[in-house]
Design a protein around this motif. Structure first.
Motif, PDB file in Angstrom:
ATOM      1  N   ASP A   1       0.821  -1.211   0.000  1.00 41.81           N
ATOM      2  CA  ASP A   1       0.000   0.000   0.000  1.00 41.81           C
ATOM      3  C   ASP A   1       0.857   1.264   0.000  1.00 41.81           C
ATOM      4  OD1 ASP A   1      -2.252  -1.558   0.002  1.00 41.81           O
ATOM      5  OD2 ASP A   1      -2.557  -1.453   2.163  1.00 41.81           O
ATOM      6  N   PRO A   2       0.316   2.369  -0.528  1.00 40.78           N
ATOM      7  CA  PRO A   2       1.066   3.623  -0.615  1.00 40.78           C
ATOM      8  C   PRO A   2       1.054   4.387   0.701  1.00 40.78           C
ATOM      9  CG  PRO A   2      -1.123   3.948  -1.486  1.00 40.78           C
ATOM     10  CD  PRO A   2      -1.024   2.483  -1.135  1.00 40.78           C
ATOM     11  N   PRO A   3       1.851   5.432   0.821  1.00 41.43           N
ATOM     12  CA  PRO A   3       1.823   6.287   2.013  1.00 41.43           C
ATOM     13  C   PRO A   3       0.461   6.956   2.195  1.00 41.43           C
ATOM     14  CG  PRO A   3       3.834   6.644   0.770  1.00 41.43           C
ATOM     15  CD  PRO A   3       2.941   5.809  -0.101  1.00 41.43           C
ATOM     16  N   PHE A   4       0.079   7.143   3.451  1.00 47.08           N
ATOM     17  CA  PHE A   4      -1.188   7.779   3.814  1.00 47.08           C
ATOM     18  C   PHE A   4      -0.912   9.003   4.689  1.00 47.08           C
ATOM     19  CE2 PHE A   4      -3.279   4.120   2.270  1.00 47.08           C
ATOM     20  CZ  PHE A   4      -4.658   4.201   2.435  1.00 47.08           C
ATOM     21  N   LEU A   5      -1.709  10.049   4.479  1.00 48.71           N
ATOM     22  CA  LEU A   5      -1.840  11.149   5.430  1.00 48.71           C
ATOM     23  C   LEU A   5      -3.296  11.163   5.858  1.00 48.71           C
ATOM     24  CD1 LEU A   5      -0.966  13.702   6.975  1.00 48.71           C
ATOM     25  CD2 LEU A   5      -1.498  15.017   4.893  1.00 48.71           C
ATOM     26  N   ILE A   6      -3.551  10.983   7.149  1.00 47.52           N
ATOM     27  CA  ILE A   6      -4.908  10.912   7.690  1.00 47.52           C
ATOM     28  C   ILE A   6      -5.083  12.060   8.679  1.00 47.52           C
ATOM     29  CG2 ILE A   6      -6.589   9.462   8.874  1.00 47.52           C
ATOM     30  CD1 ILE A   6      -4.775   7.043   8.150  1.00 47.52           C
ATOM     31  N   ILE A   7      -6.164  12.827   8.534  1.00 50.96           N
ATOM     32  CA  ILE A   7      -6.413  13.974   9.411  1.00 50.96           C
ATOM     33  C   ILE A   7      -7.844  13.878   9.946  1.00 50.96           C
ATOM     34  CG2 ILE A   7      -6.305  16.480   9.653  1.00 50.96           C
ATOM     35  CD1 ILE A   7      -4.565  16.609   7.179  1.00 50.96           C
ATOM     36  N   HIS A   8      -7.998  14.076  11.258  1.00 46.90           N
ATOM     37  CA  HIS A   8      -9.314  13.951  11.884  1.00 46.90           C
ATOM     38  C   HIS A   8      -9.394  14.920  13.060  1.00 46.90           C
ATOM     39  CE1 HIS A   8     -12.647  10.752  11.853  1.00 46.90           C
ATOM     40  NE2 HIS A   8     -13.091  11.727  12.627  1.00 46.90           N
ATOM     41  N   GLY A   9     -10.599  15.374  13.365  1.00 54.09           N
ATOM     42  CA  GLY A   9     -10.825  16.270  14.496  1.00 54.09           C
ATOM     43  C   GLY A   9     -11.321  15.533  15.721  1.00 54.09           C
ATOM     44  N   THR A  10     -10.951  16.028  16.898  1.00 54.26           N
ATOM     45  CA  THR A  10     -11.375  15.366  18.139  1.00 54.26           C
ATOM     46  C   THR A  10     -12.851  15.589  18.450  1.00 54.26           C
ATOM     47  OG1 THR A  10     -10.734  17.284  19.480  1.00 54.26           O
ATOM     48  CG2 THR A  10      -9.072  15.564  19.157  1.00 54.26           C
ATOM     49  N   ALA A  11     -13.455  16.627  17.851  1.00 56.01           N
ATOM     50  CA  ALA A  11     -14.855  16.947  18.149  1.00 56.01           C
ATOM     51  C   ALA A  11     -15.779  16.582  16.989  1.00 56.01           C
ATOM     52  CB  ALA A  11     -14.988  18.434  18.481  1.00 56.01           C
ATOM     53  N   ASP A  12     -15.365  15.607  16.181  1.00 54.02           N
ATOM     54  CA  ASP A  12     -16.178  15.166  15.045  1.00 54.02           C
ATOM     55  C   ASP A  12     -17.379  14.385  15.569  1.00 54.02           C
ATOM     56  OD1 ASP A  12     -17.224  13.962  12.721  1.00 54.02           O
ATOM     57  OD2 ASP A  12     -15.252  13.927  11.769  1.00 54.02           O
ATOM     58  N   ARG A  13     -18.580  14.892  15.311  1.00 57.47           N
ATOM     59  CA  ARG A  13     -19.806  14.232  15.764  1.00 57.47           C
ATOM     60  C   ARG A  13     -20.506  13.482  14.639  1.00 57.47           C
ATOM     61  NH1 ARG A  13     -23.428  18.415  18.937  1.00 57.47           N
ATOM     62  NH2 ARG A  13     -24.633  16.499  19.253  1.00 57.47           N
TER      63      ARG A  13
END
Length: 376
Positions: A297-309
């Motif tokens: 698999d290729p490189p990943f950049l994953i971004i997420h917020g702590t207050a995602d509802r």
């Protein structure tokens, strides 16, 4: 929603379209119906937002109000005038946009993409970045990706924002089939668009993040290729940007506070073809990008917020953990206090993070390798 409510919302929509520019915000007429009234009538899961599943007004109105394409309308979106008009996007002098390029067939109809690329011919083949829009797999359009592609096009990328069949038209795997067809099309036309076939990246937010992640891990999975066209080309990718995309849907719908997504008719249920989500274990496994993770698999950049509802943080965490377990280059960046999209993801440092990741992973090949690339 009762007819008078739909009419009121339609009036709001007309007001949105007829008001002036952003400098005139304070002088806009107030909506004929408050957001609180809409919540009382529409917000079945009481999360303070209106999903496309809950919304009973015109579909076009929902899409127009859903400014970030995440399949949810917040109070801020409800009160804000939609000021994005695809035809009115100001292209810099050094960038061109090719609109509604047909890239294949899905469900017996044409599938289209917008291509945003440098106006001046490049000296060597360029990397390509494909954006997959969000909207709970049931809403959103390719239009919203245009603005964010311009900076990459100015940095020497060919970029594209694509459409795919939504769940109102077809359940999974139609969505991933269409995305893979778009990749194959661009590789098949690499000479025309001056694309380097070995430097292909994808990105997406929410449902688009899920599809981007699945593109990253399902290279070589024949059952997802579909019959849309360009079967002689591979659909694997070389980099993935996943913004708050769902992954392990069983964990998703059993996370406290997100159990409403388990019900029949939820976006996840529609993706799987209907029914109570947790009862469809085979379908859950099939749509999960983690199912297909391996050392190729290729490189990943994953971004997420702590207050995602809307999508719990554990979805990105599990994706990242699975990739790291297979020794894949994966970066998980968590934005404290950020929700499902919104201002936290518009910060210059977050946009620069994505660009830097793509520039690093898709850096230009060494000179000796460049010399072996056939020139068009």
């Amino acid at each position: 929603m009762r007819p008078n409510t739909v009419a009121s919302l339609a009036l709001v929509f007309i007001t949105f379209l007829s008001t002036g520019n952003a400098q005139e915000t304070d002088r806009r007429p107030r909506p004929a119906i408050s957001f609180e009234q809409v919540l009382k009538r529409e917000d079945a899961d009481h999360d303070g937002k209106i999903s496309q599943t809950e919304f009973k007004g015109p579909g076009r109105l929902f899409t127009r109000m859903d400014r970030n394409g995440d399949g949810q309308v917040t109070k801020q979106e409800f009160l804000a005038r939609p000021n994005f008009k695809p035809s009115a996007v100001n292209m810099p002098d050094d960038v061109q946009m090719l609109r509604d390029v047909v890239f294949g067939q899905g469900g017996g109809r044409d599938l289209k993409m917008h291509i945003v690329m440098p106006k001046q011919a490049a000296k060597s083949p360029m990397p390509v970045y494909i954006w997959v829009h969000g909207g709970g797999w049931q809403g959103g359009t390719k239009e919203g990706g245009v603005g964010q592609l311009i900076p990459l096009a100015r940095s020497g990328f060919v970029t594209a924002t694509i459409e795919y069949r939504l769940t109102g038209e077809a359940a999974f795997p139609a969505q991933i089939e269409d995305c893979k067809c778009a990749i194959r099309y661009l590789r098949a036309h690499a000479e025309k668009y001056k694309i380097d076939k070995d430097r292909v990246a994808v990105g997406g937010s929410s449902a688009g993040g899920h599809l981007a992640a699945l593109l990253g891990t399902s290279g070589g999975v024949a059952e997802f290729e579909g019959t849309g066209g360009w079967a002689d080309q591979p659909s694997n990718v070389n980099a993935v940007v996943d913004l708050y995309g769902p992954t392990d849907i069983l964990r998703f719908v059993t996370t406290p506070g997100f159990e409403g997504h388990n019900r029949d008719g939820s976006p996840e249920s529609r993706l799987l073809g209907g029914g109570v989500v947790a009862e469809n274990l085979d379908g859950i496994k099939r749509v999960n990008p983690i199912t297909y993770v391996d050392q190729n698999d290729p490189p990943f950049l994953i971004i997420h917020g702590t207050a995602d509802r809307t999508v719990p943080l554990n979805q990105s965490q599990r994706m990242h953990d699975a990739l790291k377990s297979s020794k894949i280059d994966s970066t998980l960046h968590i934005i404290q206090g950020a929700g499902h999209g919104g201002p936290g993801f518009a910060e210059p440092k977050i946009r620069e993070m994505q660009k830097s990741f793509l520039m690093r992973v898709l850096r230009e090949p060494p000179m000796e390798q460049q010399e072996s690339i056939a020139q068009p």
